[in-house]
Every structure is written in structure tokens, then in C-alpha cells.
Design an enzyme around this catalytic site. Structure first.
Site, PDB file in Angstrom:
ATOM      1  N   GLY A   1       0.870  -1.296   0.033  1.00 32.40           N
ATOM      2  CA  GLY A   1       0.058  -0.027  -0.041  1.00 32.40           C
ATOM      3  C   GLY A   1       0.677   1.282   0.194  1.00 32.40           C
TER       4      GLY A   1
ATOM      5  CD  GLU B   1     -10.498  -2.334   2.940  1.00 31.63           C
ATOM      6  OE1 GLU B   1      -9.794  -2.628   4.176  1.00 31.63           O
ATOM      7  OE2 GLU B   1     -11.274  -1.867   2.957  1.00 31.63           O
TER       8      GLU B   1
END
EC number: 1.2.1.3
Length: 505
Positions: free
Chosen positions: A245, A262
Site C-alpha cells: 500500500g 485494505e
């Protein structure tokens, strides 16, 4: 299924049969191996997409969007409805393919496919509820409102641990919102992706929709990077590690795209003195050992009141000793394999580190060699720690449960919040005040009372805070991430008053 000399070959033949039953062509051999953690062997190998293939797939999705966005949302839902019907018809085959590729036990694999069906049903209803708002205008003869419009191409990057459900969360919602989808699955689970792509394409043909609304691209991280960097992709929904991420977010932001992330979870459960310990033990064991500790919502930290810690640890150790570990295709098995050798090595490193930091391994952690040298089955580990050490603050994607103690609830909530991740949390208590104090104090996106940290329903928004990424998928108003908002003012008067009472000219 019993082990034989040719066990891996049996699994490979079964994978081919499942693909055939799902209507997917067996792929031509290529450099991408689809391995099974059950034996460590290769089921099939696949071709990977070159940069030119990725570019073409995104181009097809972008072209299809121009028409798909104009289709009324309830009509778009017809595609999702047909997909749900096909998932119901092929639930057992798809679930078994999930078991072969991800190593999930049968009930968990079936539950994941059912989750796909559930989110499709949710999206179908949502297609008639993409509501905007009407606000009072300060100007006479004017109407002020907001409307929601399809966003564009949605890029979905999914992880191995939920190889089909997370794709369905994103795809079912995106399609009814009027978006098209380009999916880059984990290179660990390419066959389940091929099966889902085939079912969706079949659904499109059945309802007369353009099959180009969904594109599948296969390969390593470079394929995902091409998706992340392409300006035609309006939203990148990425599930994976915090490290992933951290790489994705600035690249998408640099081209002013949108991200839905997520990422990691280091989830905790507090057990208060008033807790129903029998209920707590059941909830803790499933949350910590289910999916061999490889859920993003797996329970990793147990924060127990000092007065009941010894008693609870004794009961947990007894429960752990009875957990059947083995081939997830066999009936009665509750804990399947780790995904690969790297996951096993990370678990062993964490266990060694926990002892170095003053921890005591109560039980578990040892490898069980039952299905060959390339399969990694381990007993879930229970470790008492002297406090929330640096190691405990890290997420190890394996079945290790660290047990910590507390004296006051404020202290327990501070321990819960004292990590960089913020996905899921829970408390076991029969005291309403304690429950409410925890719900107000937990800094996670999910906070539960008297259930574990895993097993979220599709009706609620799923996601977390801090390094978990801040994204929300599935239920509630998560659909807004897949659409763009427009504020509209309609003047139906004969005058032209300005806002804030401004007079000009």
C-alpha cells in the site's frame, strides 16, 4: 482424499476437472505456476500478460465504460444477478478450487463463495438506491442537489487469502455503479481468478451485456504496477500488505487517481473479568487459528485481565491441543496449510524473536510433515508475552496468538490501539459500560462485542484505519468510493441572484 505417491498429480488433475466444470478453458502452459499449498506441487502453469497486453485490457475496459455508464443501474444489476445465479450453480466447484489454491478448509472455502453470492444480492438491491441528496437553497426559485455518476475503470488488486470474495466485493458494486473492472489477482491464486472471470463473461453473454466490462490480467508485481500507473484507471482498489500500500498510494496520488486500500491488520481482543469464558474461547480459537492465521482480520493479540489470565490460557491451550491440522480436503480438519515456505519461515522467526523478548511459548509452532517436504502445516501457537514488545506490534501473517495482561480497561484499550494497524478489534464482556467504553475507545475500523475479530458480514462497511489504509468495501455506503459526486444547482426562476447575497453590476 488420501495421500499417494502421485498426490500432487491427483490434485493437478482435479484442478483441470474443476476448471472444465466451471466452463474455463485449461490455460496454455506458461511461466506462472499455480501451486497448491496442500502438497506444495504445481497444479498448472499459465502465461503472463506482457505490458502491451495490460495496456490493451485497460483500453478495452475504458472503451466499454463509455457505453456501460449509460445503462440504467437497475439494468446493470441484471449482470450481477446472473453472476449470482452462476455462483450458486457452481458453488461447490469454485469452493474446491479455492481450497486447492489457497489451502482453506472446505467450510471456509464454501463460506467465501457464499460471501460472493451475498454481496451480489446486496449490489442488486443497491442498484435502486444510489441516492443523492436535495439541500435547501438560500436563493429563491433554485434547487440545490447532489447526484452520483459512474467513475470509470476500476482496477482491483487482490490477495491470496481471499482469492474470490474480495474481487466480488469490488466487482459487484463497481458494475452496478456503472464502472468497468480490470482485475489483477495474486499470482498465488491465478486459477480461481480465471474461473471467476469465465463465470462473469458467461453472465454478460447471457444477459446481453458487453463482456469487455471485465478484464483479467495475470502476472507478477510488474503487471500490478502497470495497472496502478495507468491514467485511464480511475480507482485502484488494492488488498495486501502495508508495504504494498505504501508503494501504491503515492503512485496513484501522483497522477491524481483514487485509492481504496485494505492493508495489514494486527488485531486484538480484550477479555474482561465478566466475560463468558466458554463463549470467549470459541471466538478466540476461530479468530486466531481459522485460515491458519492468514486472514487480515485474524486475532493476533489477546489482552486478558490479570485475574483470569491463567485460567483462560489453560483453556485455550487445551482447545489448541485438539485442533485437527492437515489436508483441508479431508473432513474434520480445522487448520490447513500455510501458503508457502516464506510464510513458515516468517512464523518461525517470530517465535524465536518472542522468546528473545521474554515470551513463553505455551503450545504450538511446530511443523507437521504429513503431505510432503514442500507443504507447510503448523500447529497454531499460543505465546505469553511480558508486554507489548516491538515484535508484538508487528504483523506476522501466521497462526501466532500473543497473550498480554491488563489491570484497568483504559490500559487494555491503549494496548489495543498501540499498534500502527487499525483493522479489527473486539471485547468479551457482560458489562454494558465496558462494552460501550471499548466501542468508543477502539481506533479500529471494526469493533466487536462478544465475537472475535474475524467473520465480517457483507452488509457493513469493511476496512480499517491508520496503516490499514482507511478504505471501505462491501456494505453500507461503500458504493460511494466507486462513483463521483456532482453538486447541481437548478435555477427555475426568472432572476439571477448570487449566493451569499452578492450583488454584481
Amino acid at each position: 482424499m488420501t495421500q499417494t505417491v502421485n498426490f500432487s498429480e491427483q490434485l493437478s488433475l482435479r484442478a483441470r476437472a474443476l476448471l472444465h466444470g466451471l466452463g474455463a478453458a485449461v490455460p496454455e502452459p506458461g511461466p506462472l505456476p499455480a501451486r497448491t499449498p496442500i502438497s506444495g506441487g504445481v497444479l498448472l502453469s499459465l502465461a503472463v500478460d506482457a505490458p502491451v497486453d495490460v495496456d490493451a485490457a485497460i483500453g478495452r475496459a475504458a472503451t466499454a465504460f463509455e457505453t456501460w455508464r449509460t445503462v440504467p443501474a437497475p439494468v446493470r444489476a441484471g449482470l450481477v444477478r446472473r453472476l449470482a445465479q452462476l455462483l450458486v450453480a457452481h458453488r461447490d466447484e469454485l469452493a474446491e478450487l479455492v481450497t486447492l489454491e489457497a489451502g482453506k478448509i472446505g467450510p471456509e472455502a464454501l463460506g467465501e463463495v457464499q460471501e460472493m453470492i451475498d454481496v451480489c444480492e446486496f449490489a442488486i438491491g443497491l442498484s435502486r438506491q444510489l441516492y443523492g441528496a436535495t439541500m435547501p437553497s438560500e436563493r429563491p426559485g433554485h434547487r440545490l442537489m447532489e447526484t452520483w455518476h459512474p467513475l470509470g475503470v476500476v482496477g482491483v488488486i487482490s490477495a491470496f487469502n481471499f482469492p474470490v470474495a474480495v474481487w466480488a466485493w469490488n466487482t459487484a458494486i463497481a458494475l452496478v455503479c456503472g464502472d468497468t473492472v480490470v482485475w489483477k489477482p495474486s499470482e498465488t491464486t491465478p486459477l480461481t481468478a480465471l474461473a471467476c472471470h469465465t463465470l462473469l463473461r458467461r453472465a454478460a453473454v447471457d444477459v446481453g451485456a458487453d463482456p469487455a466490462v471485465h478484464q483479467l490480467i495475470q502476472g507478477d508485481a510488474s503487471v500490478g504496477a502497470a495497472l496502478v500507473d495507468d491514467g485511464r484507471v480511475a480507482l485502484v482498489s488494492a488488498t495486501g500488505s502495508v508495504r504494498m500500500g505504501a508503494a501504491v498510494a503515492p503512485r496513484v496520488a501522483g497522477r491524481f487517481g483514487r485509492c481504496l486500500l485494505e492493508l495489514g491488520g494486527n488485531n486484538a481482543a480484550i477479555v474482561a473479568p465478566s466475560a463468558d469464558l466458554e463463549l470467549a474461547v470459541r471466538g478466540i480459537v476461530f479468530a486466531a487459528a481459522g485460515t491458519a492465521g492468514q486472514r487480515c482480520t485474524s486475532l493476533r493479540r489477546l489482552i486478558v485481565h490479570r485475574s483470569i489470565a491463567d485460567r483462560l490460557v489453560e483453556r485455550l491451550a487445551a482447545a489448541y491441543s485438539q485442533l485437527p491440522v492437515g489436508n483441508p480436503l479431508d473432513d474434520g480438519v480445522l487448520v490447513g496449510p500455510l501458503i508457502d515456505e516464506r510464510a513458515f519461515a516468517a512464523m518461525q522467526k517470530a517465535l524465536v524473536g518472542s522468546v528473545a523478548e521474554g515470551g513463553d511459548i505455551i503450545c504450538g509452532g511446530e511443523r507437521i510433515e504429513t503431505l510432503g517436504p514442500d507443504a507447510y502445516y503448523v500447529r497454531p501457537a499460543l505465546v505469553r508475552m511480558p508486554g507489548q514488545t516491538e515484535l508484538v506490534r508487528e504483523e506476522t501473517f501466521a497462526p501466532i496468538l500473543y497473550v498480554l495482561t491488563y489491570d484497568e480497561l483504559d490500559e487494555a484499550i491503549a494496548i489495543n490501539n498501540g499498534v500502527t494497524q487499525g483493522l479489527s478489534s473486539s471485547i468479551f464482556t457482560l458489562d454494558q459500560r465496558e462494552a460501550e467504553q471499548f466501542l468508543a475507545g477502539s481506533d479500529c475500523g471494526i469493533a466487536n462485542v462478544n465475537i472475535g475479530t474475524s467473520g465480517a458480514e457483507i452488509g457493513g462497511a469493511f476496512g480499517g484505519e491508520k496503516q490499514t489504509g482507511g478504505g471501505r468495501e462491501s456494505g453500507s455506503d461503500s458504493w460511494k468510493a466507486y462513483m463521483r459526486r456532482a453538486t447541481n444547482t437548478v435555477n427555475y426562476s426568472t432572476e439571477l441572484p448570487l449566493a451569499q447575497g452578492i450583488h454584481f453590476g
